[in-house]
Design a protein around this motif. Structure first.
Motif, short mmCIF file in Angstrom:
data_model
loop_
_atom_site.label_atom_id
_atom_site.label_comp_id
_atom_site.label_asym_id
_atom_site.label_seq_id
_atom_site.Cartn_x
_atom_site.Cartn_y
_atom_site.Cartn_z
N UNK A 284 0.72 -1.25 0.08
CA UNK A 284 -0.12 -0.14 -0.14
C UNK A 284 0.72 1.35 0.20
N UNK A 285 1.99 1.20 0.79
CA UNK A 285 3.05 2.28 0.92
C UNK A 285 3.51 2.78 -0.40
N UNK A 286 3.90 1.53 -1.29
CA UNK A 286 4.61 1.81 -2.38
C UNK A 286 3.50 2.16 -3.49
N UNK A 287 2.23 1.93 -3.38
CA UNK A 287 1.39 2.42 -4.36
C UNK A 287 0.79 3.64 -4.07
N UNK A 288 0.37 3.78 -2.76
CA UNK A 288 -0.45 5.17 -2.66
C UNK A 288 0.52 6.07 -1.66
#
Length: 510
Positions: A64-68
């Motif tokens: 999630x951190x890498x995407x958003x």
């Protein structure tokens, strides 16, 4: 040990102490020592499962951190700090456990000789001198305090206050009032004079508390970041045009929408080449000269009494005449073997009835819509022919990758990972295989699985429900036991395609 609402883990720890008192009354019966050993096995089994679960949740948070990015990045940073502190203290406790087992020979079955571990001289000699601690005893206290301090430094957000309070309570090293009303040092009260197997169980319980705190932090981090991600400030405005390329002088039509658009999402104002209609900006302008053209503007939303600006920017290309096809998979950039893949195929500036496409497994549904059912191989070539308004024809070819359906995940009652519930619920449940986040509707039938109950032989079951042998093994489980379903064999309905190995699912008895 009483008072307040206790967690199942704390109840287990309290029960361990009660059993120890009973052991003293029974003059250290071998049955009670064995009971401590079985309790330690349960703690260690649960700790192993918790490690795997925490790693999976942390990987999901990192994704999630890498995407958003944004709030998810901050939540992931907190979770990794806690992971580091937890591992450091968990590994230190493991050294204490090894110290407890020093000189103990493992039996042929791989287990410790519980009935022979009725003495506690290893820790008594290493940790205590008189009523005080040795250097090693002080190291244990220092490790506990270091863990609490590192957790405090990581969990500065108020959202984690309850978790931090639970950690401080579980590892409160203050003096303890014993049954005689006298003050006793923390380690003396919990370890001095105890049988080795009782001390080993207590240390395993400490590790369990560490893993629970780590799990609680990651779960809270995921939830906090998800709430923040839903805020208006994290929406993205998207320019959507009827087509990407236009002839000179042609009317450009399209709209600007939000990535999370619905009819209840209404901006307070809009600046750009168009007007607001039902929460979206409808664009109307005339295409300019040949080349790339820009479209930009801004939405404004009211959130918590504040105006939140959301800027958008898009572009379109003006071309003199079409020279290549527009081919796109409606759901993703690949096609999957074993399912029907919807596709849209068109030529910019050409009517759909003048566009023809062909490929192995491609079926024309009309109006530019196609359905692709790929066969063998790793890629498929789509050929497109278009008849232009001037009567000339143009052709184009595109190659799409063919991928197999991803590996499914085992599930109990459609729930994956570690599922908790009553024994009776599991007995009546169906073992299924799920494809989370897979955009296509497919039906997977479970034809066989293996069921493992702690302390019992593995049961192989044909079908998707527990048979009599599995139910008999289930009947011997206790609260807190984890039943593992693995080697789940599946069959894709309506196809002879063999799916990848199904991930196991765990059911914890409540």
């Amino acid at each position: 040990m009483a008072g307040g609402k206790l967690t199942p883990r704390q109840k287990m720890i309290n029960l361990m102490y009660l059993v120890f008192i009973a052991m003293l009354a029974l003059n250290m019966s071998k049955e009670v020592l064995s009971a401590f050993g079985l309790m330690n096995e349960k703690f260690e089994s649960a700790n192993t499962a918790s490690k795997a679960t925490n790693q999976q949740m942390l990987a999901a948070l990192d994704l999630k951190a890498s995407e958003a990015a944004g709030e998810f990045a901050g939540a992931a940073a907190t979770a990794h700090k806690v992971e580091a502190a937890s591992k450091k203290f968990y590994d230190f406790i493991e050294t204490c456990k090894e110290e407890t087992k020093k000189g103990v020979q493992i039996e042929e079955n791989g287990k410790l000789p519980y009935e022979q571990m009725d003495k506690g001289q290893n820790l008594d000699e290493s940790w205590f001198i008189g009523d005080d601690y040795t250097k090693r005893g002080n190291e244990v206290i220092a490790a506990i305090n270091a863990y609490k301090n590192e957790m405090k430094a990581a969990l500065t957000d108020k959202k984690y206050a309850a978790i931090l309070a639970e950690v401080n309570k579980a590892f409160d090293v203050s003096d303890v009032t014993n049954k005689e009303g006298l003050k006793d040092k923390f380690l003396n009260y919990h370890f001095k004079g105890f049988p080795a197997i009782a001390s080993l169980s207590t240390l395993s319980a400490w590790q369990s508390d560490v893993k629970k705190a780590e799990s609680d932090v990651i779960s809270a981090a995921l939830g906090k970041a998800a709430v923040q991600a839903a805020s208006y400030s994290n929406y993205q405005a998207i320019v959507v045009l009827e087509k990407n390329a236009y002839f000179q002088g042609e009317n450009v039509k399209g709209k600007v929408v939000l990535g999370r658009y619905d009819e209840n999402t209404k901006p307070t104002s809009f600046q750009g080449p168009g007007k607001l209609e039902n929460g979206q900006a409808v664009i109307s302008l005339t295409a300019g000269s040949v080349g790339e053209q820009k479209i930009n503007g801004q939405f404004t939303f009211l959130e918590d009494g504040k105006n939140i600006p959301l800027k958008f920017e898009g572009n379109y290309v003006v071309v003199p005449r079409p020279n290549e096809a527009t081919i796109s998979a409606d759901k993703m950039n690949v096609v999957y073997r074993g399912v029907s893949n919807p596709m849209t195929i068109s030529f910019a500036g050409v009517a759909q009835n003048d566009v023809k496409a062909s490929a192995p497994g491609l079926r024309d549904l009309g109006k530019g819509k196609y359905m692709m059912n790929p066969g063998s191989g790793t890629e498929v070539k789509i050929n497109v022919n278009a008849k232009l308004p001037d009567g000339k024809s143009v052709t184009d070819t595109r190659v799409f990758r063919i991928k197999n359906i991803p590996a499914p995940q085992g599930a109990i009652g459609k729930m994956m990972g570690v599922v908790k519930g009553q024994k009776s619920r599991l007995e009546a449940s169906t073992v299924t295989a799920e494809l989370p986040d897979f955009d296509f509707e497919v039906k997977i039938n479970v034809v066989q699985f293996s069921m493992k109950v702690p302390g019992q032989p593995t049961v192989v079951v044909n079908g998707n429900k527990l048979n009599s042998q599995a139910k008999a093994a289930l009947a011997r489980t206790s609260r807190g036991d984890q039943v593992t379903f693995s080697e789940i064999k599946t069959k894709l309905e309506g196809s002879d395609i063999i799916l990848k190995q199904t991930a196991p699912v765990i059911y914890e008895i409540q």
